[in-house]
Scaffold this motif. Structure first.
Motif, PDB file in Angstrom:
ATOM      1  N   VAL A  88      32.083  13.932  32.757  1.00  0.00           N
ATOM      2  CA  VAL A  88      32.754  13.472  33.134  1.00  0.00           C
ATOM      3  C   VAL A  88      32.358  10.902  32.811  1.00  0.00           C
ATOM      4  O   VAL A  88      33.044  10.398  32.637  1.00  0.00           O
ATOM      5  N   GLY A  89      31.416  11.410  34.062  1.00  0.00           N
ATOM      6  CA  GLY A  89      30.450   9.659  33.139  1.00  0.00           C
ATOM      7  C   GLY A  89      30.095   9.176  32.079  1.00  0.00           C
ATOM      8  O   GLY A  89      30.706   7.767  31.784  1.00  0.00           O
ATOM      9  N   ALA A  92      33.907   8.258  31.526  1.00  0.00           N
ATOM     10  CA  ALA A  92      34.069   7.558  31.971  1.00  0.00           C
ATOM     11  C   ALA A  92      33.588   5.563  31.061  1.00  0.00           C
ATOM     12  O   ALA A  92      33.962   4.596  30.572  1.00  0.00           O
ATOM     13  N   LEU A  95      34.355   5.137  27.335  1.00  0.00           N
ATOM     14  CA  LEU A  95      35.578   4.479  27.436  1.00  0.00           C
ATOM     15  C   LEU A  95      35.648   2.826  27.969  1.00  0.00           C
ATOM     16  O   LEU A  95      36.587   2.229  27.968  1.00  0.00           O
ATOM     17  N   GLY A  96      35.382   2.517  29.010  1.00  0.00           N
ATOM     18  CA  GLY A  96      34.868   1.596  30.159  1.00  0.00           C
ATOM     19  C   GLY A  96      34.226   0.167  29.034  1.00  0.00           C
ATOM     20  O   GLY A  96      34.715  -0.132  28.709  1.00  0.00           O
ATOM     21  N   THR A 142      34.985   0.436  35.575  1.00  0.00           N
ATOM     22  CA  THR A 142      34.708   1.643  34.693  1.00  0.00           C
ATOM     23  C   THR A 142      33.667   2.348  33.905  1.00  0.00           C
ATOM     24  O   THR A 142      33.600   3.309  34.160  1.00  0.00           O
ATOM     25  N   VAL A 145      31.167   2.590  36.273  1.00  0.00           N
ATOM     26  CA  VAL A 145      31.612   4.100  37.273  1.00  0.00           C
ATOM     27  C   VAL A 145      30.729   5.096  36.214  1.00  0.00           C
ATOM     28  O   VAL A 145      30.269   6.431  37.325  1.00  0.00           O
ATOM     29  N   GLY A 146      31.297   4.984  35.294  1.00  0.00           N
ATOM     30  CA  GLY A 146      30.376   6.033  34.571  1.00  0.00           C
ATOM     31  C   GLY A 146      28.855   6.130  34.420  1.00  0.00           C
ATOM     32  O   GLY A 146      28.758   7.212  34.253  1.00  0.00           O
TER      33      GLY A 146
END
Length: 217
Positions: A88-89, A92, A95-96, A142, A145-146
Motif C-alpha cells: 500500500v505504501g 501511495a 502515485l504521490g 500522499t 504517507v507512502g
C-alpha cells in the motif's frame, strides 16, 4: 515484501522523488524561464511564515533520514506492520510523487518554491488545480504517507507531521494572502469553487454564496 526490502524501497523511492520534484524540476524551469523558481523563506525569523518554510525543510530532511537510519540499523526501530501495508505504501508513494510532478508541470511558468510579494504570476485554475487548489502539497503528503508505510519509524512519522504543519502554515499564512492580494476577486471566486487540499473541502464562503445560502428555503 520483507521489512528490509520495504525500507530500502522507501529510501530509494523518496530520493528519486525528491531529485525529480526539486532537482530536475528546478533545472527544467530555469532552462525554460531563466529562473530557478526558488524564492526562499518568507517572514522574519520566528514568525509563522518563517516556521512554515523551516518546518518544510525539516520535513524533507527527516523524510530521507527516517528510511536511511532504518537501512543502517540505527535510530528508532521500525514499527511492525503487516507485509501488505508495504505494498500500500509503495502504491501511495509512487502515485504521490507522480502526482507531484504532474501538478508542478501544470503550473508552467508560474511554478515557485516560496513567495515573492513583489512578483505577479498567472493564477492557475485548470487541470488538477480545478480539483484542488494545492495539488502539489496534497500529492507530496500522499507520497510521504507512502514512505512512512514502507519505513514506519518515529523519524518518518515526524517528517510527515512536519510536512502537514508546514503546508498548513505556508498555504494559509503565506500563499493565500498573497494570491488574494494579487488576483483579487478572481482568486476569491476560485477559492469558493475549489477545495484547499481535498476536493470540496476548505472552500471559502464569498459574500455571494453567503447571501445565496440566506435566501435558500
Amino acid at each position: 515484501m520483507t521489512p528490509e526490502a520495504a525500507t530500502v524501497t522507501g529510501l530509494l523511492l523518496y530520493l528519486a522523488g525528491v531529485v525529480a520534484a526539486f532537482g530536475i524540476r528546478t533545472w527544467m524551469h530555469r532552462r525554460r524561464t531563466g529562473s530557478t523558481g526558488w524564492r526562499g523563506l518568507s517572514g522574519r525569523p520566528g514568525s509563522a511564515e518563517w516556521w512554515g518554510g523551516t518546518m518544510f525543510a525539516a520535513a524533507m530532511l527527516l523524510g530521507a533520514a527516517g528510511p536511511a537510519l532504518a537501512v543502517a540499523g540505527v535510530g528508532p526501530a521500525r514499527v511492525p506492520l503487516p507485509s501488505a501495508v508495504a505494498w500500500v505504501g509503495l502504491v501511495a508513494g509512487g502515485l504521490g510523487f507522480v502526482g507531484t510532478l504532474a501538478a508542478q508541470a501544470g503550473m508552467g511558468a508560474s511554478w515557485r518554491i516560496g513567495v515573492d510579494p513583489a512578483e505577479r504570476t498567472t493564477l492557475v485554475t485548470g487541470g488538477v488545480f480545478a480539483v484542488v487548489r494545492n495539488p502539489i502539497f496534497t500529492a507530496m503528503a500522499t507520497a510521504l504517507v507512502g514512505v512512512a508505510l514502507l519505513a514506519p519509524t518515529a523519524v518518518t512519522l515526524a517528517a510527515l507531521v512536519s510536512l502537514v504543519v508546514a503546508v498548513q502554515l505556508q498555504v494559509r499564512v503565506v500563499e493565500e494572502p498573497y494570491l488574494r492580494h494579487t488576483h483579487g476577486a478572481a482568486y476569491v471566486d476560485y477559492t469558493a469553487r475549489v477545495g484547499r487540499f481535498v476536493p470540496g473541502v476548505g472552500r471559502a464562503r464569498t459574500r455571494e454564496t453567503e447571501e445565496s445560502g440566506t435566501r435558500s428555503p
